[in-house]
Design an enzyme around this catalytic site. Sequence first.
Site, mmCIF file in Angstrom:
data_model
loop_
_atom_site.group_PDB
_atom_site.id
_atom_site.type_symbol
_atom_site.label_atom_id
_atom_site.label_comp_id
_atom_site.label_asym_id
_atom_site.label_seq_id
_atom_site.Cartn_x
_atom_site.Cartn_y
_atom_site.Cartn_z
ATOM 1 N N ARG A 5 -20.097 -69.189 67.175
ATOM 2 C CA ARG A 5 -20.426 -69.164 65.753
ATOM 3 C C ARG A 5 -21.057 -70.504 65.389
ATOM 4 O O ARG A 5 -20.656 -71.549 65.898
ATOM 5 C CB ARG A 5 -19.175 -68.928 64.894
ATOM 6 C CG ARG A 5 -18.531 -67.591 65.121
ATOM 7 C CD ARG A 5 -19.387 -66.477 64.507
ATOM 8 N NE ARG A 5 -18.802 -65.177 64.699
ATOM 9 C CZ ARG A 5 -19.304 -64.243 65.500
ATOM 10 N NH1 ARG A 5 -20.388 -64.475 66.190
ATOM 11 N NH2 ARG A 5 -18.726 -63.070 65.603
ATOM 12 N N GLU A 22 -27.199 -69.754 59.094
ATOM 13 C CA GLU A 22 -28.151 -68.694 59.456
ATOM 14 C C GLU A 22 -28.569 -67.925 58.215
ATOM 15 O O GLU A 22 -27.749 -67.712 57.325
ATOM 16 C CB GLU A 22 -27.507 -67.752 60.468
ATOM 17 C CG GLU A 22 -27.322 -68.398 61.802
ATOM 18 C CD GLU A 22 -26.711 -67.475 62.853
ATOM 19 O OE1 GLU A 22 -26.497 -66.286 62.579
ATOM 20 O OE2 GLU A 22 -26.468 -67.964 63.949
ATOM 21 N N HIS A 29 -29.387 -64.714 68.541
ATOM 22 C CA HIS A 29 -28.026 -64.369 68.971
ATOM 23 C C HIS A 29 -28.016 -62.963 69.560
ATOM 24 O O HIS A 29 -28.418 -62.017 68.917
ATOM 25 C CB HIS A 29 -27.065 -64.468 67.787
ATOM 26 C CG HIS A 29 -25.628 -64.288 68.154
ATOM 27 N ND1 HIS A 29 -24.998 -65.095 69.072
ATOM 28 C CD2 HIS A 29 -24.707 -63.406 67.735
ATOM 29 C CE1 HIS A 29 -23.742 -64.713 69.193
ATOM 30 N NE2 HIS A 29 -23.539 -63.687 68.395
#
Length: 161
Positions: A76, A105, A123
């Site tokens: 994360r 993000e 990701h």
Amino acid sequence: MEVAKRLEAFGCIILYYLRNKKPFVSYPFYSNMVELAATSDALVLCCSMNEQTRHMVNKEVLLAFGKKGVTVNVGRGALIDEKELVKCLMEGQIGGAGLDVFENEPNVPQELLEMDNVVLSPHNGAFTFETHMALTELVAENLEALFHNKPLITPVRLDIE
């Protein structure tokens, strides 16, 4: 554990940090991130984000790495204090970073985009076979609803003025 197993196949020495030592894990354990970083060439972060893990890689941890240290974050974004990471990278205090998650993000700091010692990637953690199949089914169900003049399952609202 899966990341550790894969890295071990490349001859990497695996160390780990957790709040508590796991009796079934054979790798050397560290209860302090700064000590782990000082002993490591690279940190690979692949844990969940919570109150205890937010900014677990802070300035002190980054500086403990030294100029050759590399951090990889596939967990994360907020696991790393991104402002301190950018600063340490720009000042040459650490060697590099590999990131596929970011603290804010989808906003990626411009400085990271311009550095030669940083690798950025979208990701991919959610792109499993099961997720792909579920998305395929959802698209098909939306198309079926559309062609039968029924409400869409996942409508996209466009506010066009």
